[in-house]
Design a protein around this motif. Sequence first.
Motif, PDB file in Angstrom:
ATOM      1  N   ASP A   9     -37.650  23.179  29.718  1.00  0.00           N
ATOM      2  CA  ASP A   9     -36.262  23.623  29.620  1.00  0.00           C
ATOM      3  C   ASP A   9     -36.032  24.579  28.460  1.00  0.00           C
ATOM      4  O   ASP A   9     -34.909  25.022  28.231  1.00  0.00           O
ATOM      5  CB  ASP A   9     -35.288  22.438  29.556  1.00  0.00           C
ATOM      6  CG  ASP A   9     -35.504  21.534  28.366  1.00  0.00           C
ATOM      7  OD1 ASP A   9     -36.316  21.871  27.490  1.00  0.00           O
ATOM      8  OD2 ASP A   9     -34.857  20.474  28.311  1.00  0.00           O
ATOM      9  N   LEU A 580     -31.956  25.939  35.725  1.00  0.00           N
ATOM     10  CA  LEU A 580     -33.225  25.963  36.454  1.00  0.00           C
ATOM     11  C   LEU A 580     -33.737  24.547  36.689  1.00  0.00           C
ATOM     12  O   LEU A 580     -33.568  23.664  35.855  1.00  0.00           O
ATOM     13  CB  LEU A 580     -34.266  26.767  35.670  1.00  0.00           C
ATOM     14  CG  LEU A 580     -33.856  28.185  35.272  1.00  0.00           C
ATOM     15  CD1 LEU A 580     -34.949  28.839  34.428  1.00  0.00           C
ATOM     16  CD2 LEU A 580     -33.551  29.019  36.500  1.00  0.00           C
ATOM     17  N   SER A 582     -37.208  22.202  38.019  1.00  0.00           N
ATOM     18  CA  SER A 582     -38.644  22.182  38.299  1.00  0.00           C
ATOM     19  C   SER A 582     -38.885  21.287  39.510  1.00  0.00           C
ATOM     20  O   SER A 582     -37.965  20.871  40.208  1.00  0.00           O
ATOM     21  CB  SER A 582     -39.417  21.666  37.081  1.00  0.00           C
ATOM     22  OG  SER A 582     -39.106  20.311  36.842  1.00  0.00           O
ATOM     23  N   PHE A 596     -42.656  25.429  37.905  1.00  0.00           N
ATOM     24  CA  PHE A 596     -41.310  25.763  37.439  1.00  0.00           C
ATOM     25  C   PHE A 596     -41.075  27.272  37.478  1.00  0.00           C
ATOM     26  O   PHE A 596     -41.945  28.028  37.060  1.00  0.00           O
ATOM     27  CB  PHE A 596     -41.174  25.256  35.997  1.00  0.00           C
ATOM     28  CG  PHE A 596     -39.898  25.619  35.292  1.00  0.00           C
ATOM     29  CD1 PHE A 596     -38.760  24.850  35.478  1.00  0.00           C
ATOM     30  CD2 PHE A 596     -39.832  26.713  34.435  1.00  0.00           C
ATOM     31  CE1 PHE A 596     -37.579  25.161  34.804  1.00  0.00           C
ATOM     32  CE2 PHE A 596     -38.656  27.026  33.769  1.00  0.00           C
ATOM     33  CZ  PHE A 596     -37.535  26.241  33.953  1.00  0.00           C
ATOM     34  N   PRO A 597     -39.868  27.670  37.949  1.00  0.00           N
ATOM     35  CA  PRO A 597     -38.879  26.884  38.685  1.00  0.00           C
ATOM     36  C   PRO A 597     -39.353  26.650  40.116  1.00  0.00           C
ATOM     37  O   PRO A 597     -40.109  27.444  40.662  1.00  0.00           O
ATOM     38  CB  PRO A 597     -37.625  27.755  38.641  1.00  0.00           C
ATOM     39  CG  PRO A 597     -38.150  29.159  38.535  1.00  0.00           C
ATOM     40  CD  PRO A 597     -39.409  29.066  37.718  1.00  0.00           C
ATOM     41  N   HIS A 602     -34.372  24.143  44.338  1.00  0.00           N
ATOM     42  CA  HIS A 602     -33.185  24.998  44.448  1.00  0.00           C
ATOM     43  C   HIS A 602     -32.739  25.147  45.902  1.00  0.00           C
ATOM     44  O   HIS A 602     -31.536  25.246  46.183  1.00  0.00           O
ATOM     45  CB  HIS A 602     -33.462  26.350  43.806  1.00  0.00           C
ATOM     46  CG  HIS A 602     -33.497  26.292  42.312  1.00  0.00           C
ATOM     47  ND1 HIS A 602     -32.358  26.252  41.535  1.00  0.00           N
ATOM     48  CD2 HIS A 602     -34.542  26.245  41.448  1.00  0.00           C
ATOM     49  CE1 HIS A 602     -32.691  26.195  40.257  1.00  0.00           C
ATOM     50  NE2 HIS A 602     -34.002  26.179  40.178  1.00  0.00           N
TER      51      HIS A 602
END
Length: 644
Positions: A9, A580, A582, A596-597, A602
């Motif tokens: 992060d 974002l 992961s 990641f990402p 997503h």
Amino acid sequence: MDTEFKPLDDYGVIGNDERVALVGADGSIDWLCFPHLEDSSVFAAILDTEKGGRFAVEPQAEYDSSQAYVDRTNVLETTVETESGTATMTDLMPVRMADEPYPHERFQHAVYRKLEGASGSVSFDVCFEPRFDYARAETSLEIETGEEGDDEGKIVASGDGERLHLHHHGDLEFELESDDDGPRATGTVTLEEGDTCWLSVQHDHSVRLSPEECETVLEGTVDYWREWLDECEASAGSLFEFDEAYTDALIRSALVLKLLIHEETGSICAAPTTSIPEVVGEDLNWDYRYNWIRDAKFSIQALYNVGQEREARQYFEWFRNIGHTEPEEIQPLYGLHGETDIGEETLDHLSGYRDSEPVRIGNAAATQEQHDIYGTIVQGVYETVRYENGLTDEDWDSICALANRVCEIWDEPDAGIWEFRDDHRHYVHSKLLCWVALDRGIQLATDYDYEGPLERWEREREAIREDILEHGYDEDLESFVQHYDTDDALDATVLLIPIYDFLPADDHRVQGTIDTVLEEMTTDDGLVFRFVDSEARPDEPTAFGLCSFWLVDALVLSGRVDEAEEIFTNVLEYATPLGLLSEMIDPDTGELLGNFPQAFSHIGLLNSALYLASANEEVGDLPPEELGEGDGANAPLFRRHGSE
């Protein structure tokens, strides 16, 4: 320079249509591959802080930093504050521009960095430390200075037949130094309020731009992302606005997904990194820079949901062409240019992220038997053809071949969706997708008036259904299980049973399964583990991001909207400050792990948002036909009824 591993992060991502870089909050680019994200790295400090290589710009004095994207873009700003002043670093990868001074066809193969003094005075240390071919190739550096009185300079890095050109402007001079890990160029620059300094790294080309021209590149890139997002929002209707609390997450997820789409082919990589571990210190470290067939259904759904219609059509054509090959030759995953010969090797000279070995490139899962891929392709065609030009004869021939293949192999064990390398079993998810292949094939024949061996398909479809209900459901657990012949093994993929319409959401077996997942596989915050009590692999201490969104979707379809919304909101709290996600989340620490990402995370977020929006009747300006046939306003985009 700090040589400690950063938490995920602490990274932002920048990129353009075929390249992605990870930029730390300390100003270090720790991961970048050229010319495409699936090629070998030139900076890989995220996998080895000593040997991997980096391009770092960091204040000399102690500092606090924060990162934010330029509004509605993939352009990243890092702001640093020291006792003596404040400065901002803007990072971007340029987009295509046809006008001068950007004629070079490889113009996008570059990173541009702008340093700007905001107040007081800030001095930066700059370290340019490329390492070609995952730090396996010998690197040489050469400094080229501009003419006397000229503030331009260049460093040329060479290795393994590649070149990087670092152009710089301003009061910045470099020196060369070297150690056992290779050479590096270091320098310092001090910025007063209003001062700027531009740096650009260009792969296998050298275009010297003035500071004014660099500003034009920045402005054009910002405009590109905003115009692209405007088009998405115009197409997606009110999805981005149905709840202000979710707007930022939806916008960021759409922008991340765009970064992971290969512009040339339309394929989508699962993530732009390799070997970020699922568990720190263990060996579950994989290369995710490939396109998995199993992602197709959810990817197409997400692309259309957020208005990426051109990208959805291009992606559909990519996997449609794969579906036209002989079924027994179809692989679970492909290279982003459609490569099929995907080996796997380890890079033993690299320590791995947080010393988690091995570092892998390539992915041996390409050769696995995964029976779910056939249903995924048929489902993808089923959901898409009515938005394009209908079903072609070639499509139908492919559907027939895939359905016939399923009839032959559905009752055999396979590696499953989670790619258990040494444990083939009768996984319920694989059987489910075999059922989907036949069910959707039958429906396509009806919808488009095609002929095929429908009696055989109907017979085998019913056989699969009875087999799943008899061997895949445990009466004592009141839940579907991971695989046949188990009393304990649970798997989050059972949440897909109502999503694929194998059973209606209000069926007692579906509701019992959802309740079992909530009780046995879900944390209080809604993080869901992929599997528990599995004979195939020990339980994982980390939750899988996508599985939480599957739970949200199943709850919405069940009418349990309040529960779904609470979980959705909780999971969003685990995103980085930049929004974002992961692959994995440690529920005890909140730490992000895995590559990641992660596109799947997503994609799940975007699709779950539409489920929630439709459940709350907040998608009124979407065309009615996009809400599904027979399901009314509570149906997400593309959802269809199958057989019951």
